[in-house]
Design a protein around this motif. Structure first.
Motif, mmCIF file in Angstrom:
data_model
loop_
_atom_site.group_PDB
_atom_site.id
_atom_site.type_symbol
_atom_site.label_atom_id
_atom_site.label_comp_id
_atom_site.label_asym_id
_atom_site.label_seq_id
_atom_site.Cartn_x
_atom_site.Cartn_y
_atom_site.Cartn_z
ATOM 1 N N THR A 175 35.636 28.864 39.743
ATOM 2 C CA THR A 175 36.872 28.606 40.501
ATOM 3 C C THR A 175 37.346 29.860 41.235
ATOM 4 O OG1 THR A 175 37.972 28.858 38.353
ATOM 5 C CG2 THR A 175 37.805 26.621 39.243
ATOM 6 N N SER A 176 36.607 30.960 41.099
ATOM 7 C CA SER A 176 37.030 32.205 41.758
ATOM 8 C C SER A 176 37.132 32.113 43.294
ATOM 9 C CB SER A 176 36.104 33.354 41.351
ATOM 10 O OG SER A 176 36.178 33.547 39.963
ATOM 11 N N PRO A 177 36.383 31.215 43.990
ATOM 12 C CA PRO A 177 36.604 31.134 45.439
ATOM 13 C C PRO A 177 38.055 30.824 45.799
ATOM 14 C CG PRO A 177 35.226 29.295 44.658
ATOM 15 C CD PRO A 177 35.268 30.337 43.586
ATOM 16 N N THR A 215 34.989 22.919 33.453
ATOM 17 C CA THR A 215 36.332 23.155 33.996
ATOM 18 C C THR A 215 36.755 24.593 33.719
ATOM 19 O OG1 THR A 215 36.778 20.892 33.344
ATOM 20 C CG2 THR A 215 38.668 22.192 34.028
ATOM 21 N N GLN A 216 37.255 25.236 34.749
ATOM 22 C CA GLN A 216 37.772 26.596 34.553
ATOM 23 C C GLN A 216 39.249 26.626 34.906
ATOM 24 O OE1 GLN A 216 35.271 29.196 37.016
ATOM 25 N NE2 GLN A 216 34.074 29.726 35.191
ATOM 26 N N VAL A 217 39.950 27.543 34.292
ATOM 27 C CA VAL A 217 41.330 27.794 34.722
ATOM 28 C C VAL A 217 41.330 29.222 35.253
ATOM 29 C CG1 VAL A 217 43.751 27.919 34.059
ATOM 30 C CG2 VAL A 217 42.261 26.220 32.989
ATOM 31 N N GLU A 218 41.342 29.290 36.571
ATOM 32 C CA GLU A 218 41.285 30.592 37.256
ATOM 33 C C GLU A 218 42.700 31.094 37.436
ATOM 34 O OE1 GLU A 218 38.244 31.578 38.340
ATOM 35 O OE2 GLU A 218 38.858 33.428 39.325
ATOM 36 N N GLY A 219 42.894 32.390 37.360
ATOM 37 C CA GLY A 219 44.222 32.939 37.609
ATOM 38 C C GLY A 219 44.111 34.190 38.457
ATOM 39 N N TYR A 255 30.853 42.824 33.204
ATOM 40 C CA TYR A 255 30.586 43.110 34.612
ATOM 41 C C TYR A 255 30.686 41.853 35.476
ATOM 42 C CZ TYR A 255 28.400 44.444 38.945
ATOM 43 O OH TYR A 255 28.176 44.660 40.270
ATOM 44 N N TYR A 256 31.581 41.894 36.440
ATOM 45 C CA TYR A 256 31.624 40.873 37.495
ATOM 46 C C TYR A 256 31.697 41.627 38.806
ATOM 47 C CZ TYR A 256 32.817 37.574 33.805
ATOM 48 O OH TYR A 256 32.800 36.807 32.675
ATOM 49 N N GLN A 257 31.103 41.059 39.845
ATOM 50 C CA GLN A 257 31.080 41.774 41.131
ATOM 51 C C GLN A 257 32.467 41.847 41.767
ATOM 52 O OE1 GLN A 257 28.950 39.315 40.244
ATOM 53 N NE2 GLN A 257 27.441 40.875 39.714
ATOM 54 N N PHE A 258 33.323 40.916 41.395
ATOM 55 C CA PHE A 258 34.625 40.840 42.088
ATOM 56 C C PHE A 258 35.766 41.499 41.319
ATOM 57 C CE2 PHE A 258 34.846 37.021 39.482
ATOM 58 C CZ PHE A 258 33.526 36.562 39.529
ATOM 59 N N THR A 259 35.472 42.072 40.138
ATOM 60 C CA THR A 259 36.523 42.778 39.396
ATOM 61 C C THR A 259 35.975 44.123 38.919
ATOM 62 O OG1 THR A 259 35.865 41.439 37.488
ATOM 63 C CG2 THR A 259 37.907 40.816 38.577
ATOM 64 N N GLU A 260 36.853 45.090 38.851
ATOM 65 C CA GLU A 260 36.437 46.416 38.365
ATOM 66 C C GLU A 260 37.663 47.144 37.839
ATOM 67 O OE1 GLU A 260 33.515 47.728 37.864
ATOM 68 O OE2 GLU A 260 34.491 49.550 37.124
ATOM 69 N N GLY A 290 36.261 35.256 31.250
ATOM 70 C CA GLY A 290 36.067 36.580 31.838
ATOM 71 C C GLY A 290 37.279 36.959 32.668
ATOM 72 N N ALA A 291 37.446 38.250 32.920
ATOM 73 C CA ALA A 291 38.605 38.699 33.692
ATOM 74 C C ALA A 291 38.376 40.118 34.199
ATOM 75 C CB ALA A 291 39.851 38.661 32.811
ATOM 76 N N GLY A 292 39.338 40.625 34.915
ATOM 77 C CA GLY A 292 39.228 42.005 35.366
ATOM 78 C C GLY A 292 40.257 42.342 36.431
ATOM 79 N N VAL A 293 40.235 43.590 36.829
ATOM 80 C CA VAL A 293 41.127 44.045 37.894
ATOM 81 C C VAL A 293 40.434 43.758 39.227
ATOM 82 C CG1 VAL A 293 42.208 46.091 38.934
ATOM 83 C CG2 VAL A 293 42.202 45.807 36.441
ATOM 84 N N PHE A 312 45.051 41.416 39.155
ATOM 85 C CA PHE A 312 44.051 41.054 38.161
ATOM 86 C C PHE A 312 43.708 39.574 38.289
ATOM 87 C CE2 PHE A 312 47.987 40.653 35.459
ATOM 88 C CZ PHE A 312 47.890 39.306 35.143
ATOM 89 N N ALA A 313 42.529 39.233 37.817
ATOM 90 C CA ALA A 313 42.076 37.849 37.877
ATOM 91 C C ALA A 313 41.424 37.501 36.552
ATOM 92 C CB ALA A 313 41.083 37.663 39.011
ATOM 93 N N PHE A 314 41.456 36.222 36.231
ATOM 94 C CA PHE A 314 40.801 35.795 34.983
ATOM 95 C C PHE A 314 40.295 34.378 35.165
ATOM 96 C CE2 PHE A 314 45.372 35.126 34.762
ATOM 97 C CZ PHE A 314 45.442 33.754 34.607
ATOM 98 N N GLY A 315 39.324 34.018 34.355
ATOM 99 C CA GLY A 315 38.819 32.643 34.373
ATOM 100 C C GLY A 315 38.592 32.194 32.939
ATOM 101 N N PHE A 316 39.392 31.199 32.506
ATOM 102 C CA PHE A 316 39.193 30.647 31.157
ATOM 103 C C PHE A 316 38.246 29.452 31.250
ATOM 104 C CE2 PHE A 316 43.528 32.415 30.646
ATOM 105 C CZ PHE A 316 43.381 33.094 29.455
HETATM 106 N N1 PHE Z 1 34.351 33.535 37.756
HETATM 107 C C1 PHE Z 1 33.905 34.129 36.523
HETATM 108 C C2 PHE Z 1 32.892 33.171 35.858
HETATM 109 O O1 PHE Z 1 32.760 32.070 36.286
HETATM 110 C C3 PHE Z 1 35.052 34.392 35.578
HETATM 111 C C4 PHE Z 1 36.011 35.387 36.119
HETATM 112 C C5 PHE Z 1 37.138 34.992 36.816
HETATM 113 C C6 PHE Z 1 35.785 36.751 35.964
HETATM 114 C C7 PHE Z 1 38.017 35.916 37.330
HETATM 115 C C8 PHE Z 1 36.657 37.682 36.449
HETATM 116 C C9 PHE Z 1 37.756 37.263 37.137
HETATM 117 O O2 PHE Z 1 32.249 33.502 34.899
#
Ligand code: PHE
Length: 350
Positions: A175-177, A215-219, A255-260, A290-293, A312-316
């Motif tokens: 859901t990160s897009p 299903t993800q809950v993106e924030g 490690y995610y490419q979109f957070t650091e 996952g999550a990150g700045v 910051f962003a996160f995905g449950f």
């Molecule tokens: N999009 C990542 C995944 O699907 C989870 C994530 C969301 C990580 C937001 C960092 C920030 O695994």
């Protein structure tokens, strides 16, 4: 004349007698035909008039009319009596016993996956987040490129993707897009505070812990002075709310490419309280997302000046959370249509 009057009296007694035995409208009508039709005994009396003198006719006519009126009145009152009797009978026959147990019509209930998503929404909304939506058929640009995953990047392989048209349109693999979409819509000028619950798709083989649809809950939060500690605080509050106030959170470097920096979010096992059991595979911890700045380049690519703004962003994983909360050990249960399984959810306490 007296003869006739006697006859009338006799007839009256006879009719009264018969009327006493009448029990239905049908019988009453039959009796009426017998006595009041032209050929009946009263009709016969009328036909006697023709043999009388004019004076006698006058007198007899008067008596006869009174007699007829009397008989009609007898029939009318019997009619009334019978009609009210019949009505009472009908009402009695149609009576409904409202105390009888009714036929139960089964009613639906929300799927527990839906319930968990709603709980996420409620608690985030109470913290001032908006709930937003994004398309499930997504452009490569939002799903990958703006998130630091250009074409040919090896990390794309980890998100085995369903492509819909060429290499530009795909079923979103997370859901990160929606982060990228929300940020690019703000022209780099406004803070952002949103969650996006929704479906994502990957070419996974379905098994107890994987489903090609999940299903993800993106924030996402973007503002000034947002730090990793804000992410930790927020996620901890949410997890305590969802999994119980004694829940402890843990953040492991990832490690995610979109957070650091990036983190993996764990909660203390709600079952063994960290001691180790089969649910947490004896580790005492359960990973829930996952999550990150938000990465410098992502902010920049989406129109924000990374020297002013941060976030910051996160995905449950919503299924993961629902499985933990309700003690479910197979992700496929959420997507099958077996009513017995779904009913069992209703009896499970979260
Ligand atoms: N999009 C990542 C995944 O699907 C989870 C994530 C969301 C990580 C937001 C960092 C920030 O695994």
């Amino acid at each position: 004349m007296n003869n006739y009057i006697e006859k009338m009296n006799g007839l009256k007694i006879e009719i009264e007698d018969k009327l006493n035995n009448v029990l239905s409208s049908k019988e009453l009508n039959e009796l009426k035909v017998t006595y009041l039709s032209k050929k009946g005994p009263i009709g016969e009396l009328s036909s006697l008039m023709k043999d009388l003198s004019i004076d006698e006719k006058k007198e007899f006519g008067k008596v006869l009319n009174e007699f007829k009126d009397g008989i009609n009145a007898l029939f009318d009152s019997k009619k009334e009596e019978i009609e009210s009797l019949e009505l009472a009978k009908k009402i009695d026959a149609e009576k409904i016993d409202v105390t009888l147990p009714s036929t139960k019509i089964p009613i639906g209930s929300s799927n527990i996956l839906e319930r968990v998503v709603e709980e996420f929404e409620e608690v985030f909304m109470s913290m001032g987040y908006d709930v937003v939506d994004g398309p499930e058929i997504e452009e490569d640009k939002y799903n990958f490129e703006l998130l630091g995953l250009p074409k040919g990047h090896p990390a794309r392989d980890a998100q085995d993707t369903f492509y819909v048209k060429g290499d530009e349109l795909l079923m979103r693999s997370h859901t990160s897009p929606v982060q990228a979409r929300v940020m690019t819509s703000k022209n780099g000028e406004e803070p952002v505070r949103v969650i996006c619950p929704g479906k994502a798709y990957r070419r996974d083989d379905d098994d107890a812990t994987h489903s090609h649809q999940f299903t993800q809950v993106e924030g996402l939060i973007v503002d000034k002075n947002i730090k990793l500690s804000d992410l930790k605080g927020t996620v901890t509050v949410i997890c305590k709310h969802l999994f119980g106030s004694d829940t402890v959170t843990r953040f492991r470097p990832s490690y995610y490419q979109f957070t650091e920096p990036s983190v993996e979010m764990d909660i203390s096992c709600f079952n063994c309280k960290g001691k180790g059991c089969n649910i947490c595979k004896n580790t005492g911890w359960i990973t829930i997302g996952g999550a990150g700045v938000v990465h410098y380049d992502v902010l920049k690519g989406c129109g924000y000046d990374p020297n002013i703004w941060s976030g910051f962003a996160f995905g449950f994983g919503a299924e993961r959370c629902a499985m933990l909360k309700y003690g479910i050990n197979d992700i496929r249960i959420f997507y099958n249509t077996d009513l017995r399984e779904l009913k069992a959810f209703d009896r499970r306490e979260g």
